[in-house]
Design an enzyme around this catalytic site. Structure first.
Site, PDB file in Angstrom:
ATOM      1  N   SER A   1       2.179 -18.857   0.334  1.00 33.80           N
ATOM      2  CA  SER A   1       3.503 -18.328  -0.020  1.00 33.80           C
ATOM      3  C   SER A   1       3.431 -17.705  -1.406  1.00 33.80           C
ATOM      4  CB  SER A   1       4.538 -19.453  -0.014  1.00 33.80           C
ATOM      5  OG  SER A   1       5.715 -18.983  -0.654  1.00 33.80           O
TER       6      SER A   1
ATOM      7  N   HIS B   1       2.741 -15.296   3.402  1.00 36.33           N
ATOM      8  CA  HIS B   1       4.087 -15.810   3.666  1.00 36.33           C
ATOM      9  C   HIS B   1       5.010 -15.335   2.552  1.00 36.33           C
ATOM     10  CE1 HIS B   1       6.952 -18.733   5.438  1.00 36.33           C
ATOM     11  NE2 HIS B   1       7.332 -18.959   4.182  1.00 36.33           N
TER      12      HIS B   1
ATOM     13  N   ASP C   1       8.901 -15.368   1.100  1.00 32.42           N
ATOM     14  CA  ASP C   1      10.176 -16.084   1.144  1.00 32.42           C
ATOM     15  C   ASP C   1      11.299 -15.243   0.561  1.00 32.42           C
ATOM     16  OD1 ASP C   1       9.444 -18.708   2.209  1.00 32.42           O
ATOM     17  OD2 ASP C   1       8.205 -18.880   0.412  1.00 32.42           O
TER      18      ASP C   1
ATOM     19  N   MET D   1      15.161 -14.954  -0.264  1.00 30.33           N
ATOM     20  CA  MET D   1      16.327 -15.843  -0.476  1.00 30.33           C
ATOM     21  C   MET D   1      17.479 -15.051  -1.068  1.00 30.33           C
ATOM     22  SD  MET D   1      14.335 -18.968  -2.300  1.00 30.33           S
ATOM     23  CE  MET D   1      12.804 -19.637  -1.627  1.00 30.33           C
TER      24      MET D   1
ATOM     25  N   HIS E   1       9.867 -14.858   5.855  1.00 26.04           N
ATOM     26  CA  HIS E   1      10.792 -15.961   6.111  1.00 26.04           C
ATOM     27  C   HIS E   1      12.121 -15.637   5.447  1.00 26.04           C
ATOM     28  CE1 HIS E   1      11.631 -20.528   5.139  1.00 26.04           C
ATOM     29  NE2 HIS E   1      12.501 -20.026   5.989  1.00 26.04           N
TER      30      HIS E   1
ATOM     31  N   MET F   1      15.627 -16.458   4.327  1.00 23.98           N
ATOM     32  CA  MET F   1      16.596 -17.532   4.032  1.00 23.98           C
ATOM     33  C   MET F   1      17.864 -16.838   3.557  1.00 23.98           C
ATOM     34  SD  MET F   1      13.893 -20.089   2.272  1.00 23.98           S
ATOM     35  CE  MET F   1      12.672 -18.787   2.206  1.00 23.98           C
TER      36      MET F   1
ATOM     37  N   MET G   1      10.905 -26.693   8.620  1.00 26.29           N
ATOM     38  CA  MET G   1      11.005 -26.827   7.169  1.00 26.29           C
ATOM     39  C   MET G   1      10.760 -28.293   6.791  1.00 26.29           C
ATOM     40  SD  MET G   1      11.397 -23.799   6.213  1.00 26.29           S
ATOM     41  CE  MET G   1      11.388 -24.274   4.489  1.00 26.29           C
TER      42      MET G   1
ATOM     43  N   ASP H   1       6.413 -25.683   6.761  1.00 32.07           N
ATOM     44  CA  ASP H   1       6.668 -24.963   5.513  1.00 32.07           C
ATOM     45  C   ASP H   1       7.327 -25.866   4.472  1.00 32.07           C
ATOM     46  OD1 ASP H   1       7.191 -23.111   3.552  1.00 32.07           O
ATOM     47  OD2 ASP H   1       8.594 -21.904   4.739  1.00 32.07           O
TER      48      ASP H   1
HETATM   49  C1  DX5 Z   1      10.820 -22.984   0.554  1.00 32.44           C
HETATM   50  C2  DX5 Z   1       9.936 -21.876   1.048  1.00 32.44           C
HETATM   51  C3  DX5 Z   1       8.495 -22.249   1.096  1.00 32.44           C
HETATM   52  C4  DX5 Z   1       7.897 -22.484  -0.261  1.00 32.44           C
HETATM   53  C5  DX5 Z   1       6.706 -23.387  -0.129  1.00 32.44           C
HETATM   54  O1  DX5 Z   1      12.121 -22.564   0.624  1.00 32.44           O
HETATM   55  O2  DX5 Z   1      10.313 -21.506   2.352  1.00 32.44           O
HETATM   56  O3  DX5 Z   1       7.755 -21.277   1.806  1.00 32.44           O
HETATM   57  O4  DX5 Z   1       7.519 -21.287  -0.893  1.00 32.44           O
HETATM   58  O5  DX5 Z   1       6.321 -23.772  -1.387  1.00 32.44           O
HETATM   59  P1  DX5 Z   1       5.493 -25.100  -1.670  1.00 32.44           P
HETATM   60  O6  DX5 Z   1       4.234 -25.005  -0.914  1.00 32.44           O
HETATM   61  O7  DX5 Z   1       5.305 -25.074  -3.152  1.00 32.44           O
HETATM   62  O8  DX5 Z   1       6.354 -26.261  -1.200  1.00 32.44           O
HETATM   63 ZN    ZN Z   2       8.956 -20.182   3.533  1.00 33.33          ZN
END
Ligand code: DX5
Ligand code: ZN
Length: 217
Positions: free
Chosen positions: A8, A33, A35, A37, A66, A68, A137, A175
């Site tokens: 990620s 990956h 993320d 948000m 991903h 969010m 998750m 994840d």
């Molecule tokens: C959380 C994200 C994850 C995050 C994982 O909201 O969806 O993908 O980046 O990070 P680590 O591996 O540090 O928990």
């Molecule tokens: Zn993620």
């Protein structure tokens, strides 16, 4: 079963994004990956299309994006244009999940569904055959660097069972809070893809961390 690692980039140093992308290109990792948000579905804002675009320009591996965000159906085509290969939406953010998955696939991407820690796997029983990637998750989404929620192990078993009962081809992704110590347990429980941010980009030797996650059985 093939073990896949998806680093990620949320945990990468954004002032050195290009070298982080090149590091992952040269590593044994399988996907990137990303993320996204929105500060609404989750209490944090990360990045959007311009960063996805930039990663796509240099990445030599598929982009696992991903989302969010609320109402993710509004942005399916934008993320396709930005370079997403797999696009995951949250179950909790979609009123018409079946239609949204159809549109993702129609746009030419693999369709993923992410489940928050409190959302049971059984809610997917009527749609699992339409899901290419099920992201369980293992932290509350919004931030990197959180502790792994151990109950996720049980959810991996439940997801495996549902997938085989329905003869689906869905890959299971885990994840959040994944590291070199719990990776083998997660693969053994039935995970196909592990996402890791802190455990890779925060490590002294990211390439070694990726190898350790893949090799330990
Ligand atoms: C959380 C994200 C994850 C995050 C994982 O909201 O969806 O993908 O980046 O990070 P680590 O591996 O540090 O928990
Ligand atoms: Zn993620």
């Amino acid at each position: 079963m093939k073990k896949r690692i998806a680093p990620s980039i949320l945990s990468a140093d954004f002032s050195q994004l290009l070298s982080s992308i090149e590091l992952i290109n040269q590593s044994r990792a399988d996907w990137f990956h990303l993320d996204v948000m929105d500060g609404c579905f989750v209490p944090n804002i990360s990045f959007g299309m311009p960063v996805v675009n930039t990663v796509k320009k240099h990445a030599q591996k598929p982009l696992d994006v991903h989302l969010m965000i609320v109402q993710p159906e509004r942005y399916i085509n934008d993320f396709k244009v930005s370079g997403a290969d797999i696009l995951s939406v949250h179950y909790e953010a979609c009123t018409h999940l079946h239609r949204t998955l159809f549109h993702i696939k129609e746009a030419g991407m693999k369709a993923g569904v992410a489940l928050n820690p409190h959302t049971p796997v059984c809610l997917l029983k009527d749609i699992i055959t339409e899901i290419d990637l099920l992201a369980l998750m293992s932290v509350n989404p919004g931030f990197g660097g959180q502790a792994f929620i151990t109950q996720t192990l049980e959810k991996i078993h439940e997801a495996r069972l549902l997938i085989s009962e329905k003869k689906a081809t869905t890959l299971i992704e885990v994840d959040g809070g994944v590291d070199v110590l719990n990776a083998s347990k997660l693969f053994n429980a039935g995970a196909d893809v592990l996402v890791a941010g802190t455990a890779i980009f925060g490590a002294h030797d990211p390439l070694e961390s990726i190898c350790k996650m893949k090799n330990r059985t």
